[in-house]
Design a protein around this motif. Structure first.
Motif, PDB file in Angstrom:
ATOM      1  N   GLY A  63       0.799  -1.216   0.000  1.00 10.45           N
ATOM      2  CA  GLY A  63       0.000   0.000   0.000  1.00 10.45           C
ATOM      3  C   GLY A  63       0.831   1.264   0.000  1.00 10.45           C
ATOM      4  N   ILE A  64       2.030   1.190  -0.607  1.00 15.34           N
ATOM      5  CA  ILE A  64       2.959   2.330  -0.537  1.00 15.34           C
ATOM      6  C   ILE A  64       2.290   3.636  -0.967  1.00 15.34           C
ATOM      7  N   LYS A  65       1.448   3.531  -1.995  1.00 16.81           N
ATOM      8  CA  LYS A  65       0.802   4.756  -2.500  1.00 16.81           C
ATOM      9  C   LYS A  65      -0.051   5.431  -1.435  1.00 16.81           C
ATOM     10  N   LYS A  66      -0.617   4.611  -0.575  1.00 13.41           N
ATOM     11  CA  LYS A  66      -1.470   5.177   0.482  1.00 13.41           C
ATOM     12  C   LYS A  66      -0.656   6.006   1.473  1.00 13.41           C
ATOM     13  N   ALA A  72      -5.195  16.294   3.862  1.00 11.47           N
ATOM     14  CA  ALA A  72      -5.278  15.955   5.289  1.00 11.47           C
ATOM     15  C   ALA A  72      -6.135  14.703   5.488  1.00 11.47           C
ATOM     16  N   LYS A  73      -5.697  13.865   6.437  1.00 13.44           N
ATOM     17  CA  LYS A  73      -6.462  12.660   6.763  1.00 13.44           C
ATOM     18  C   LYS A  73      -6.640  12.622   8.272  1.00 13.44           C
ATOM     19  N   SER A  74      -7.608  11.832   8.733  1.00 14.88           N
ATOM     20  CA  SER A  74      -7.823  11.760  10.179  1.00 14.88           C
ATOM     21  C   SER A  74      -6.747  10.891  10.827  1.00 14.88           C
ATOM     22  N   LEU A  75      -6.480  11.150  12.083  1.00 16.20           N
ATOM     23  CA  LEU A  75      -5.487  10.368  12.819  1.00 16.20           C
ATOM     24  C   LEU A  75      -5.875   8.894  12.825  1.00 16.20           C
ATOM     25  N   GLU A  76      -7.187   8.633  13.008  1.00 17.38           N
ATOM     26  CA  GLU A  76      -7.660   7.245  13.029  1.00 17.38           C
ATOM     27  C   GLU A  76      -7.279   6.496  11.758  1.00 17.38           C
ATOM     28  N   LEU A  77      -7.569   7.162  10.660  1.00 12.91           N
ATOM     29  CA  LEU A  77      -7.276   6.546   9.369  1.00 12.91           C
ATOM     30  C   LEU A  77      -5.767   6.298   9.226  1.00 12.91           C
ATOM     31  N   LEU A  78      -4.997   7.259   9.683  1.00 10.99           N
ATOM     32  CA  LEU A  78      -3.542   7.136   9.549  1.00 10.99           C
ATOM     33  C   LEU A  78      -3.000   6.014  10.415  1.00 10.99           C
ATOM     34  N   LEU A  79      -3.550   5.865  11.624  1.00 11.94           N
ATOM     35  CA  LEU A  79      -3.084   4.787  12.499  1.00 11.94           C
ATOM     36  C   LEU A  79      -3.439   3.426  11.904  1.00 11.94           C
TER      37      LEU A  79
END
Ligand code: PLP
Length: 483
Positions: A63-66, A72-79
């Motif tokens: 998922g390197i592209k992700k 901006a993304k939410s912290l939840e999504l990033l974790l």
């Protein structure tokens, strides 16, 4: 659009708009509470998975592209992204089943120290900017000076790791001995084949790759042969050369061997040669009283390197260099630039005067906090446990009929498929062990032969993990030789 406003009002309007847009960088207090909670939830899941976490998972991140920087993304999504794309593949350094290279683990209390250091963002380059933060760092340096046995004239620098720590020592020694473009080709450095490659990088960075680099022979326990060193120094001097630097190692990465420090100290003293000890891996074993004797002579060295991110279990990003005479260190690294004129004299030595960095991470906090929270005793217990576990592992692989290297001086064991002229079966075994991955072991070439290495260092490695390693090796060894 601003045409009805005066020029001054337009500017104010624009400033207000920018302020609003930039505000996202400063979460309100309620928000950072929930952010911390989300990170804690991520930790909970991570730590819950630790007991079953293998040492190694082969594969690539799909998922390197992700991970690309974008909107901006939410912290939840990033974790979630990190859990999926970062935490699943590769060497699991936090797992006690990581016994390759030199692991360490990464203490949670040290991560808290990083959190505090980053959130308060104290500037630790010069003492007047944050006398307290600099005192925290210098206290660690003083504690380590007493561990090594240097006197009051010593000082050092907290670095990002052993490589930069060795670089600082090499640069200081070079300056002290006045090595320059005019005399470098007649200057001589002494290492062994097991000196860590970061020292060669350091020679390269400091122009010393143009010096003569002698590989001193080792004995059958892979320790520097001190008599051979003495003879080479004498011979070099007779030939009009300038021997100036010996790189000894206290705990080699390959086999954990400790060079005969006391003898080397005598030789360096007799011949006015800089005595450097790379104790990046081995140094903290000095905390164990019963092992202290093995390091005798280190207190007479000119410089020492230790790696808290190895045998002090701090997360990656912490090395230390100590110099017996701080004047040498300051001579090589102290500068006063015109824009630094507010740096009023303080009692503490400025970290910026003891290494190449000016602004840097307040990395003392990640060491200071765990040492205070836990005290020294659990560190000692962990290190002594690692010594016993390595001996237990050594007996275990020997009993399987594998060829072993010398009995472990510290906590590294090497072994291979016996009676093999080429390295074919040992290579096959390495690949099988990596594919299995329950425990991660690395390999090395010693005396032209391939060996598998087990480094028992991690604070989460206990007898259960060693038994698992032995079980894995037993199974994979049987499969490797039956194929
Ligand atoms: C790990 C190691 C180094 C290099 O240190 P880094 O922290 O990886 O930069 C140098 N010398 C020895 C003996 C080591 O084990």
């Amino acid at each position: 659009m601003f045409s009805h406003l005066s020029e001054a009002d337009q500017k104010i309007e624009r400033l207000n708009a920018l302020k609003q847009a930039g505000r996202a960088l400063e979460p309100c207090p309620e928000k950072y509470g929930t952010m911390v909670e989300k990170v804690l939830k991520y930790f909970d899941a991570f730590y819950a998975s630790l007991p079953g976490m293998p040492g190694y998972t082969t594969g690539t991140v799909d998922g390197i592209k992700k991970l690309r920087i974008g909107e901006a993304k939410s912290l939840e999504l990033l974790l979630d992204l990190l859990a999926d794309e970062m935490d699943k593949v590769g060497i699991h350094s936090a797992s006690g089943r990581h016994m390759g290279y030199i692991p360490g683990g990464g203490l949670f209390t040290s991560a808290l120290g990083d959190f505090i250091a980053a959130a308060t963002n104290r500037y630790v380059g010069v003492a007047y900017s944050s006398p307290g933060a600099v005192a925290v760092e210098n206290q660690i340096i003083r504690w380590l000076i007493s561990l090594v046995g240097y006197g009051d004239d010593a000082h050092g620098n907290l670095t990002s790791g052993g490589s930069i720590a060795n670089l600082i020592a090499v640069k200081t020694a070079r300056d002290h001995h006045g090595i320059n473009s005019g005399n470098v080709r007649k200057s001589v450095i002494y290492v062994t084949a097991h000196t860590h490659h970061c020292l060669h990088k350091a020679f390269n960075i400091t122009g010393l790759h143009e010096a003569i680099i002698r590989f001193v022979p080792m004995n059958d326990r892979f320790e520097m042969n001190a008599e051979a060193l003495r003879e080479e120094i004498i011979r070099d001097k007779q030939q009009g050369l300038h021997p100036f630097f010996v790189a000894a190692t206290a705990g080699t990465t390959d086999t954990g061997a400790i060079d005969p420090l006391d003898c080397i100290a005598n030789i360096c003293h007799d011949h006015h040669v800089w005595f450097h000890v790379d104790a990046a891996y081995g140094g903290f074993f000095m905390l164990v009283d019963a092992l202290k004797e093995k390091f005798k002579g280190i207190e007479r060295s000119d410089s020492v390197v230790l790696d808290p991110h190895k045998t002090l279990f701090i997360p990656y990003g912490s090395g230390v260099v100590l110099l017996r005479d701080k004047e040498n260190l300051l001579t090589s690294f102290s500068h006063r630039a015109s824009y630094m004129k507010d740096a009023y004299g303080m009692d503490e030595i400025d970290p910026a005067d003891t290494g190449p960095e000016l602004s840097r991470h307040f990395r003392g906090m990640r060491i200071w906090l765990p040492l205070h929270i836990h005290g020294i005793a659990p560190f000692k217990a962990n290190l002594e446990e690692k010594i016993w576990l390595a001996r237990y592992f050594y007996e275990g692989v020997k009993a399987m009929g594998l060829e072993t290297g010398p009995s472990p001086a510290l906590s590294v064991v090497i072994f291979r498929v016996p009676e093999e002229a080429d390295n074919r079966l040992t290579q096959a075994l390495v690949e099988r062990l990596h594919g299995d991955g329950r425990v991660f072991l690395s390999s090395t070439t010693v005396m032209g032969k391939l060996w598998i290495r087990c480094a028992v260092v991690h604070f989460r490695t206990h007898v259960e993990e060693i038994d698992m390693a032995l079980q894995m090796i037993r199974e994979q060894f049987q499969l490797a030789i039956s194929n």
